[in-house]
Design a protein around this motif. Structure first.
Motif, PDB file in Angstrom:
ATOM      1  N   VAL A  47      45.094  33.494  46.728  1.00 52.72           N
ATOM      2  CA  VAL A  47      43.750  32.925  46.581  1.00 52.72           C
ATOM      3  C   VAL A  47      42.855  33.987  45.944  1.00 52.72           C
ATOM      4  O   VAL A  47      43.111  35.192  46.064  1.00 52.72           O
ATOM      5  CB  VAL A  47      43.138  32.466  47.929  1.00 52.72           C
ATOM      6  N   VAL A  48      41.835  33.537  45.261  1.00 55.61           N
ATOM      7  CA  VAL A  48      40.843  34.457  44.692  1.00 55.61           C
ATOM      8  C   VAL A  48      39.781  34.723  45.742  1.00 55.61           C
ATOM      9  O   VAL A  48      39.108  33.799  46.215  1.00 55.61           O
ATOM     10  CB  VAL A  48      40.221  33.867  43.411  1.00 55.61           C
ATOM     11  N   ASN A  49      39.616  35.984  46.132  1.00 51.25           N
ATOM     12  CA  ASN A  49      38.655  36.342  47.177  1.00 51.25           C
ATOM     13  C   ASN A  49      37.273  36.704  46.633  1.00 51.25           C
ATOM     14  O   ASN A  49      36.278  36.530  47.330  1.00 51.25           O
ATOM     15  CB  ASN A  49      39.198  37.513  48.010  1.00 51.25           C
ATOM     16  N   ASP A  50      37.225  37.237  45.409  1.00 50.42           N
ATOM     17  CA  ASP A  50      35.922  37.619  44.846  1.00 50.42           C
ATOM     18  C   ASP A  50      36.065  37.819  43.341  1.00 50.42           C
ATOM     19  O   ASP A  50      37.184  38.013  42.828  1.00 50.42           O
ATOM     20  CB  ASP A  50      35.411  38.910  45.493  1.00 50.42           C
ATOM     21  N   MET A  51      34.934  37.758  42.649  1.00 47.83           N
ATOM     22  CA  MET A  51      34.926  38.072  41.221  1.00 47.83           C
ATOM     23  C   MET A  51      33.554  38.586  40.829  1.00 47.83           C
ATOM     24  O   MET A  51      32.549  38.332  41.514  1.00 47.83           O
ATOM     25  CB  MET A  51      35.317  36.859  40.386  1.00 47.83           C
ATOM     26  N   VAL A  52      33.526  39.314  39.707  1.00 43.29           N
ATOM     27  CA  VAL A  52      32.277  39.942  39.280  1.00 43.29           C
ATOM     28  C   VAL A  52      32.329  40.161  37.769  1.00 43.29           C
ATOM     29  O   VAL A  52      33.395  40.401  37.196  1.00 43.29           O
ATOM     30  CB  VAL A  52      32.060  41.283  40.027  1.00 43.29           C
ATOM     31  N   PHE A  53      31.157  40.039  37.122  1.00 45.55           N
ATOM     32  CA  PHE A  53      31.039  40.300  35.692  1.00 45.55           C
ATOM     33  C   PHE A  53      30.883  41.793  35.428  1.00 45.55           C
ATOM     34  O   PHE A  53      30.351  42.541  36.260  1.00 45.55           O
ATOM     35  CB  PHE A  53      29.813  39.587  35.116  1.00 45.55           C
ATOM     36  N   SER A  54      31.305  42.210  34.240  1.00 46.98           N
ATOM     37  CA  SER A  54      31.053  43.577  33.792  1.00 46.98           C
ATOM     38  C   SER A  54      29.587  43.717  33.391  1.00 46.98           C
ATOM     39  O   SER A  54      28.914  42.719  33.106  1.00 46.98           O
ATOM     40  CB  SER A  54      31.947  43.910  32.604  1.00 46.98           C
ATOM     41  N   PRO A  55      29.051  44.938  33.348  1.00 44.27           N
ATOM     42  CA  PRO A  55      27.650  45.142  32.959  1.00 44.27           C
ATOM     43  C   PRO A  55      27.301  44.599  31.577  1.00 44.27           C
ATOM     44  O   PRO A  55      26.160  44.222  31.338  1.00 44.27           O
ATOM     45  CB  PRO A  55      27.485  46.664  33.019  1.00 44.27           C
ATOM     46  N   ASP A  56      28.295  44.558  30.650  1.00 43.30           N
ATOM     47  CA  ASP A  56      28.011  44.030  29.311  1.00 43.30           C
ATOM     48  C   ASP A  56      28.278  42.525  29.191  1.00 43.30           C
ATOM     49  O   ASP A  56      28.168  41.948  28.103  1.00 43.30           O
ATOM     50  CB  ASP A  56      28.798  44.794  28.244  1.00 43.30           C
ATOM     51  N   SER A  57      28.656  41.890  30.295  1.00 40.11           N
ATOM     52  CA  SER A  57      28.850  40.427  30.394  1.00 40.11           C
ATOM     53  C   SER A  57      30.003  39.894  29.569  1.00 40.11           C
ATOM     54  O   SER A  57      30.110  38.683  29.365  1.00 40.11           O
ATOM     55  CB  SER A  57      27.557  39.689  29.993  1.00 40.11           C
ATOM     56  N   THR A  58      30.907  40.737  29.104  1.00 38.49           N
ATOM     57  CA  THR A  58      32.032  40.280  28.279  1.00 38.49           C
ATOM     58  C   THR A  58      33.358  40.262  29.044  1.00 38.49           C
ATOM     59  O   THR A  58      34.366  39.822  28.507  1.00 38.49           O
ATOM     60  CB  THR A  58      32.206  41.178  27.045  1.00 38.49           C
ATOM     61  N   LYS A  59      33.365  40.707  30.306  1.00 40.72           N
ATOM     62  CA  LYS A  59      34.594  40.742  31.094  1.00 40.72           C
ATOM     63  C   LYS A  59      34.315  40.231  32.503  1.00 40.72           C
ATOM     64  O   LYS A  59      33.178  40.283  32.994  1.00 40.72           O
ATOM     65  CB  LYS A  59      35.160  42.168  31.174  1.00 40.72           C
ATOM     66  N   ILE A  60      35.370  39.757  33.155  1.00 41.89           N
ATOM     67  CA  ILE A  60      35.287  39.326  34.551  1.00 41.89           C
ATOM     68  C   ILE A  60      36.439  39.966  35.312  1.00 41.89           C
ATOM     69  O   ILE A  60      37.601  39.883  34.878  1.00 41.89           O
ATOM     70  CB  ILE A  60      35.366  37.796  34.695  1.00 41.89           C
ATOM     71  N   ALA A  61      36.127  40.585  36.446  1.00 41.08           N
ATOM     72  CA  ALA A  61      37.156  41.129  37.335  1.00 41.08           C
ATOM     73  C   ALA A  61      37.425  40.116  38.448  1.00 41.08           C
ATOM     74  O   ALA A  61      36.480  39.593  39.061  1.00 41.08           O
ATOM     75  CB  ALA A  61      36.702  42.459  37.923  1.00 41.08           C
ATOM     76  N   ILE A  62      38.700  39.845  38.702  1.00 45.64           N
ATOM     77  CA  ILE A  62      39.126  38.874  39.709  1.00 45.64           C
ATOM     78  C   ILE A  62      39.898  39.612  40.789  1.00 45.64           C
ATOM     79  O   ILE A  62      40.942  40.230  40.521  1.00 45.64           O
ATOM     80  CB  ILE A  62      40.020  37.779  39.093  1.00 45.64           C
ATOM     81  N   GLY A  63      39.409  39.573  42.037  1.00 43.72           N
ATOM     82  CA  GLY A  63      40.101  40.183  43.169  1.00 43.72           C
ATOM     83  C   GLY A  63      40.909  39.146  43.926  1.00 43.72           C
ATOM     84  O   GLY A  63      40.366  38.119  44.355  1.00 43.72           O
ATOM     85  N   GLN A  64      42.209  39.382  44.105  1.00 36.33           N
ATOM     86  CA  GLN A  64      43.115  38.378  44.650  1.00 36.33           C
ATOM     87  C   GLN A  64      43.771  38.835  45.950  1.00 36.33           C
ATOM     88  O   GLN A  64      43.895  40.040  46.215  1.00 36.33           O
ATOM     89  CB  GLN A  64      44.183  38.024  43.601  1.00 36.33           C
ATOM     90  N   SER A  65      44.240  37.845  46.711  1.00 35.22           N
ATOM     91  CA  SER A  65      44.885  38.135  47.995  1.00 35.22           C
ATOM     92  C   SER A  65      46.293  38.670  47.825  1.00 35.22           C
ATOM     93  O   SER A  65      46.883  39.174  48.792  1.00 35.22           O
ATOM     94  CB  SER A  65      44.919  36.869  48.854  1.00 35.22           C
ATOM     95  N   ASP A  66      46.885  38.560  46.618  1.00 33.61           N
ATOM     96  CA  ASP A  66      48.240  39.064  46.398  1.00 33.61           C
ATOM     97  C   ASP A  66      48.227  40.515  45.893  1.00 33.61           C
ATOM     98  O   ASP A  66      49.074  40.923  45.093  1.00 33.61           O
ATOM     99  CB  ASP A  66      49.022  38.158  45.442  1.00 33.61           C
ATOM    100  N   ASN A  67      47.237  41.265  46.353  1.00 33.23           N
ATOM    101  CA  ASN A  67      47.192  42.726  46.164  1.00 33.23           C
ATOM    102  C   ASN A  67      46.985  43.157  44.711  1.00 33.23           C
ATOM    103  O   ASN A  67      47.608  44.130  44.258  1.00 33.23           O
ATOM    104  CB  ASN A  67      48.463  43.407  46.702  1.00 33.23           C
ATOM    105  N   ILE A  68      46.109  42.482  43.996  1.00 33.07           N
ATOM    106  CA  ILE A  68      45.876  42.875  42.602  1.00 33.07           C
ATOM    107  C   ILE A  68      44.471  42.491  42.160  1.00 33.07           C
ATOM    108  O   ILE A  68      43.859  41.543  42.686  1.00 33.07           O
ATOM    109  CB  ILE A  68      46.925  42.239  41.659  1.00 33.07           C
ATOM    110  N   ILE A  69      43.957  43.273  41.195  1.00 31.61           N
ATOM    111  CA  ILE A  69      42.730  42.939  40.489  1.00 31.61           C
ATOM    112  C   ILE A  69      43.072  42.768  39.016  1.00 31.61           C
ATOM    113  O   ILE A  69      43.653  43.666  38.396  1.00 31.61           O
ATOM    114  CB  ILE A  69      41.669  44.052  40.639  1.00 31.61           C
ATOM    115  N   PHE A  70      42.755  41.606  38.477  1.00 28.55           N
ATOM    116  CA  PHE A  70      42.894  41.372  37.038  1.00 28.55           C
ATOM    117  C   PHE A  70      41.513  41.438  36.393  1.00 28.55           C
ATOM    118  O   PHE A  70      40.530  40.903  36.943  1.00 28.55           O
ATOM    119  CB  PHE A  70      43.494  39.986  36.759  1.00 28.55           C
TER     120      PHE A  70
END
Length: 520
Positions: A47-70
């Motif tokens: 499951v996706v637990n959290d996400m956040v935009f980069s300061p320049d608004s061109t990227k998104i970080a996705i924090g997941q329950s399967d031990n990874i950030i994309f």
């Protein structure tokens, strides 16, 4: 959910692990699917637990329950190709994310660690570790400090830069229950949890105020909190209800506004505040997203501009004809009393109790300078596009747009744009990186020239007749002035800060003078 820092994109991740992208009006414009750590585990393995935009608004970080950030690159325009540009594998599930600086993602893990991922080097490191699961993360208004809330009730503070505050790092306080609702306001920290209480803590962890709803049978646990971009409002979500707390700077306390109750909204699981403070989004357990307009008051100015007061210290000024917007904000947190648009509808002027805010709507350059108790009797002159000239009680003050300090102040009784000349870095010179000069009248027959960058007088020029016009050239090394007898003279700055006569003319009109200056 997450708002982009540039206010143009809003992202929502569904239970199907699909990220939907909306514009600021709430219309869906794009989407993309997230991926598991390994495709062999299938799309139902996380499951996706959290996400956040980069300061320049061109990227998104996705924090997941399967031990990874994309980290996905989504581009600047709708429809741009989506691609994974970073991946950070962890030892336990990612619970929450912040992206306070350009290449730095801060995240919390189930094992109690708070870590930093560097998108430039594609490496991550531990900032600090605890023995309890990280349940919440919050940053201060500047983004240079973070708070982490842990399942055992601990709240830990860490600074990348304490900005001269001298506040301590490490364990800050122990809350009676897990601090799922954690917010860092301008002057204190708000914490809520399953005990149906919202507690305001001071910067050193002492209890300032307690809002107790444990006897309210309709209230349930507090699940999430969000701070306004100004840091002066905090919204706390629970079941069917949003509670709003506003900081009262004159009394130094939090005031609770009337709660927003929505029947059948159910548990609020996520809150996201638009970076200009104008809108708040609330996500629910049942998949709903509610969009709220955050506005203390809205004013139409001269039928040309719309002014939206989204907080005591923040105003959004929108040009009705072009749609362009400027966010006027007091970085000291002072209440903005009134906003005026002057100088052919190009320049902003606003007062607070202790500061003066100025801005150029065309270049979006804003300034806030100390300005205590002037009584509002100033006269503003906007003839120069790079600097605002303010005359008050026999004193001339200069404020350069985008600079938060007064450039210079001099005493003069002659406040006329034709009797003052300011030149700020208008022509590059070898060996002179910061060339800022001012010429003005000390008395009706004496001109003074000041180096504003160095802060000293370059000399005075006395004349035998009343001076009615003066002008420095772009480099500030030549001065042209005219007297009442229509005689025009030019002086040149030479070594030793002396002014030597280089030109004299018996009669010259204003148009001729400007042509002459252009040719120098």
């Amino acid at each position: 959910m997450a708002w982009a820092p540039n206010n143009t994109k809003f992202a929502v991740c569904t239970v199907d692990r699909v990220v939907l992208l909306y514009d600021e009006q709430g219309e869906r414009r794009d989407k993309f699917s997230t991926k598991p750590l390994d495709s062999k585990y299938g799309k139902q393995s996380y499951v996706v637990n959290d996400m956040v935009f980069s300061p320049d608004s061109t990227k998104i970080a996705i924090g997941q329950s399967d031990n990874i950030i994309f980290v996905y690159r989504i581009g600047e325009d709708w429809g741009d190709k989506k691609a994974i540009c970073n991946k950070f594998v962890q030892t336990s599930s990612v619970t929450c994310l912040l992206w306070p600086a350009e290449h730095a993602i801060v995240y919390g893990l189930v094992d109690g660690k708070v870590r930093l991922a560097n998108t430039q080097t594609n490496k991550s490191s531990t900032i600090y570790g605890t023995e309890s699961c990280v349940v919440s993360l919050a940053s201060n208004v500047s983004g240079k400090g973070i708070l982490s809330g842990h399942a055992d009730g601990t709240v830990v503070r860490y600074f990348f830069d304490d900005e001269g505050s001298g506040e301590t790092q490490g364990k800050l306080l122990m809350h009676p229950c897990p601090p799922y609702a954690l917010a860092w306001g301008t002057n204190s920290i708000m914490v809520g949890g399953c005990d149906k209480k919202v507690v305001a803590y001071s910067r050193d962890g002492r209890i300032l105020q307690t809002f107790d709803y444990s006897r309210d049978r309709t209230e349930r646990e507090f699940t999430v909190a969000a701070t306004s971009p100004s840091g002066q409002s905090v919204v706390v979500g629970s079941y069917d209800r949003l509670r709003v707390f506003n900081w009262a700077p004159r009394r130094s306390v939090w005031d609770e506004a009337k709660p927003k109750e929505i029947l059948n909204l159910y548990t609020i699981t996520s809150l996201a505040w638009k970076k200009d403070g104008s809108r708040l989004c609330a996500g629910t357990l049942c998949g709903g997203v509610e969009l709220f307009d955050c506005c203390l008051r809205r004013v139409i100015y001269k039928n040309k501009f719309e002014m939206t007061y989204v907080g005591l210290s923040q105003v959004i000024v929108r040009n009705l004809s072009t749609g362009t917007r400027v966010v006027l904000k007091s970085y000291y947190g002072y209440e903005i009393e009134e906003v005026k648009i002057m100088g052919k509808d190009r320049f902003l002027v606003a007062h607070t109790s202790d500061t003066l805010l100025l801005g150029d709507l065309m270049t979006n350059k804003l300034s806030e300078v100390p300005w205590p108790g002037s009584g509002g009797n100033e006269k503003f002159f906007f003839e120069n596009e790079t600097v605002c000239m303010i005359f008050n009680a026999g004193e001339l003050s200069l404020v350069e747009y985008s600079n938060n300090e007064i450039l210079g102040s001099v005493r003069t009784e002659f406040m006329n744009p034709h009797l003052i000349s300011v030149r700020l870095n208008e022509r590059k010179q070898r060996g002179a990186e910061d060339n800022k000069k001012l010429a003005y009248l000390i008395d009706i027959k004496t001109i003074a020239v000041v180096d504003l960058a160095a802060g000293y007088n370059l000399g005075t020029i006395s004349h035998d007749s009343k001076i009615d016009w003066l002008e420095l050239n772009e480099t500030g090394r030549k001065l042209l002035f005219r007297d009442k007898k229509l005689r025009v003279r030019m002086k040149t700055l030479v070594i030793g800060n002396h002014w030597s006569p280089t030109f004299c003319c018996a009669c010259m009109a204003y148009n001729d003078i400007y042509v002459f200056l252009f040719q120098m």
